[in-house]
Design an enzyme around this catalytic site. Structure first.
Site, PDB file in Angstrom:
ATOM      1  N   ASN A   9       0.853  -1.185   0.000  1.00  0.00           N
ATOM      2  CA  ASN A   9       0.000   0.000   0.000  1.00  0.00           C
ATOM      3  C   ASN A   9       0.892   1.239   0.000  1.00  0.00           C
ATOM      4  O   ASN A   9       1.502   1.567   1.016  1.00  0.00           O
ATOM      5  CB  ASN A   9      -0.909  -0.029   1.237  1.00  0.00           C
ATOM      6  N   TRP A  10       0.951   1.930  -1.135  1.00  0.00           N
ATOM      7  CA  TRP A  10       1.804   3.114  -1.229  1.00  0.00           C
ATOM      8  C   TRP A  10       1.204   4.330  -0.531  1.00  0.00           C
ATOM      9  O   TRP A  10       1.880   5.332  -0.363  1.00  0.00           O
ATOM     10  CB  TRP A  10       2.072   3.437  -2.701  1.00  0.00           C
ATOM     11  N   LYS A  11      -0.058   4.254  -0.175  1.00  0.00           N
ATOM     12  CA  LYS A  11      -0.737   5.367   0.492  1.00  0.00           C
ATOM     13  C   LYS A  11      -0.583   6.650  -0.347  1.00  0.00           C
ATOM     14  O   LYS A  11      -0.587   6.575  -1.567  1.00  0.00           O
ATOM     15  CB  LYS A  11      -0.220   5.522   1.923  1.00  0.00           C
ATOM     16  N   HIS A  93      -9.319   0.624   5.633  1.00  0.00           N
ATOM     17  CA  HIS A  93      -8.028   0.852   6.287  1.00  0.00           C
ATOM     18  C   HIS A  93      -8.233   1.801   7.467  1.00  0.00           C
ATOM     19  O   HIS A  93      -9.072   2.697   7.429  1.00  0.00           O
ATOM     20  CB  HIS A  93      -7.039   1.448   5.281  1.00  0.00           C
ATOM     21  N   GLU A  95      -6.695   4.246   8.421  1.00  0.00           N
ATOM     22  CA  GLU A  95      -6.526   5.660   8.075  1.00  0.00           C
ATOM     23  C   GLU A  95      -7.776   6.217   7.408  1.00  0.00           C
ATOM     24  O   GLU A  95      -8.047   7.412   7.501  1.00  0.00           O
ATOM     25  CB  GLU A  95      -5.288   5.826   7.188  1.00  0.00           C
ATOM     26  N   GLU A 163      -4.532  -5.234  10.808  1.00  0.00           N
ATOM     27  CA  GLU A 163      -3.535  -4.186  11.008  1.00  0.00           C
ATOM     28  C   GLU A 163      -3.793  -3.469  12.333  1.00  0.00           C
ATOM     29  O   GLU A 163      -4.649  -2.581  12.411  1.00  0.00           O
ATOM     30  CB  GLU A 163      -3.596  -3.163   9.873  1.00  0.00           C
ATOM     31  N   GLY A 169       3.335   1.980  10.889  1.00  0.00           N
ATOM     32  CA  GLY A 169       4.320   3.038  10.717  1.00  0.00           C
ATOM     33  C   GLY A 169       5.083   3.414  11.969  1.00  0.00           C
ATOM     34  O   GLY A 169       5.846   4.379  11.970  1.00  0.00           O
ATOM     35  N   SER A 209       3.988  -2.313  10.241  1.00  0.00           N
ATOM     36  CA  SER A 209       5.451  -2.288  10.360  1.00  0.00           C
ATOM     37  C   SER A 209       6.105  -3.603   9.946  1.00  0.00           C
ATOM     38  O   SER A 209       7.060  -4.076  10.575  1.00  0.00           O
ATOM     39  CB  SER A 209       5.878  -1.905  11.786  1.00  0.00           C
ATOM     40  N   GLY A 230       3.149  -1.237   4.167  1.00  0.00           N
ATOM     41  CA  GLY A 230       3.126   0.191   3.873  1.00  0.00           C
ATOM     42  C   GLY A 230       4.456   0.690   3.366  1.00  0.00           C
ATOM     43  O   GLY A 230       4.837   0.463   2.226  1.00  0.00           O
ATOM     44  N   GLY A 231       5.206   1.360   4.242  1.00  0.00           N
ATOM     45  CA  GLY A 231       6.450   2.026   3.840  1.00  0.00           C
ATOM     46  C   GLY A 231       7.449   1.137   3.131  1.00  0.00           C
ATOM     47  O   GLY A 231       8.122   1.577   2.189  1.00  0.00           O
TER      48      GLY A 231
END
Length: 249
Positions: A9-11, A93, A95, A163, A169, A209, A230-231
């Site tokens: 997921n590049w967000k 998600h 977020e 998640e 993150g 993470s 994610g990251g």
């Protein structure tokens, strides 16, 4: 037999220059025994789909509108995602739930729209740190699964991603036994609602993470069929390590 899935997921990250990372990932995995998915920003989705064509990598959306069309300025329907080349979409998600106030009913409607459009719905669930510390994790997960997962779910159109909000993150990761407890619980909930055959066919992903240095341990946990990353999915070099760890898990 459910397939393993490494999803990135590049967000809200990535412009045209980031497509070189996707090109590198596609070169690294012209074929694979697992499913590999990248969910870039909507502005890159169509171009990303062209890059990964005829490779083992596929692309998906980060969200969709429940409606098929209409006066929803700024929103993207599931059919539009399909038209752009998506094979899946993330819904619910944390977020989106937190930043946009999305409730279970909204998530369920979006997941239903995705399934109706012929793409997989990756339904996200997870607890806050306060809920974890007050031993409410399983209650929260049960509520989210009951409210967010559509009745027409099958192993072909549903993926569930656990998640924990407090781990996204932050570099913090639940213990392996904590991860297993939640994933086993989700599998049981699906079994009770849909029956064993369907429950056993739905991939369960862990997210929060996930990094190259902890992926192998996480993938060794029973009922963990992959990850929503994610990251670490922004760089082909990092994500490739995670994909390879899942391939051999």
């Amino acid at each position: 037999m459910r397939r393993k899935l490494a999803a990135g997921n590049w967000k809200m990250n990535g412009t045209s220059a980031a497509l070189s990372e996707l090109e590198a990932l596609a070169r690294n995995f012209p074929s694979s025994d697992i499913d590999i998915l990248i969910c870039p920003p909507a502005t890159l989705l169509h171009r990303a789909a062209g890059i990964v064509r005829e490779t083992s990598v596929s692309v998906g959306g980060q969200d969709c509108q429940a409606a098929v069309s209409g006066a929803h300025t700024g929103d993207i329907s599931a059919d539009m995602l399909v038209d752009a080349g998506a094979s899946a979409v993330i819904v619910g998600h944390s977020e989106r739930r937190e930043d946009h106030g999305e409730q279970n009913e909204t998530v369920r409607a979006k997941a239903s729209a995705a399934m109706g459009a012929g793409i997989k719905a990756i339904v996200c669930v997870g607890e806050s740190l306060e809920q974890r510390e007050t031993s409410k994790t399983l209650d929260v997960i049960a509520d989210q699964i009951a409210g967010s997962v559509p009745d027409q779910s099958t192993g072909d159109n549903l993926v569930v991603a656990y998640e924990p909000i407090w781990a996204i993150g932050t570099g913090k990761v639940p213990s392996l036994s904590d991860i297993q407890e939640v994933h086993d619980f989700i599998r049981t909930l699906l079994d009770q609602r849909f029956g064993k055959e369907t429950a056993q066919s739905v991939p369960l992903l862990y997210g929060g993470s996930v990094k190259p240095d902890n992926a192998s341990d996480i993938f060794g946990v029973p009922n963990v069929d992959g990850a929503l990353v994610g990251g670490a999915s922004l760089k082909a070099s990092d994500f490739s390590v995670i994909v390879k760890a899942l391939e051999v898990a």
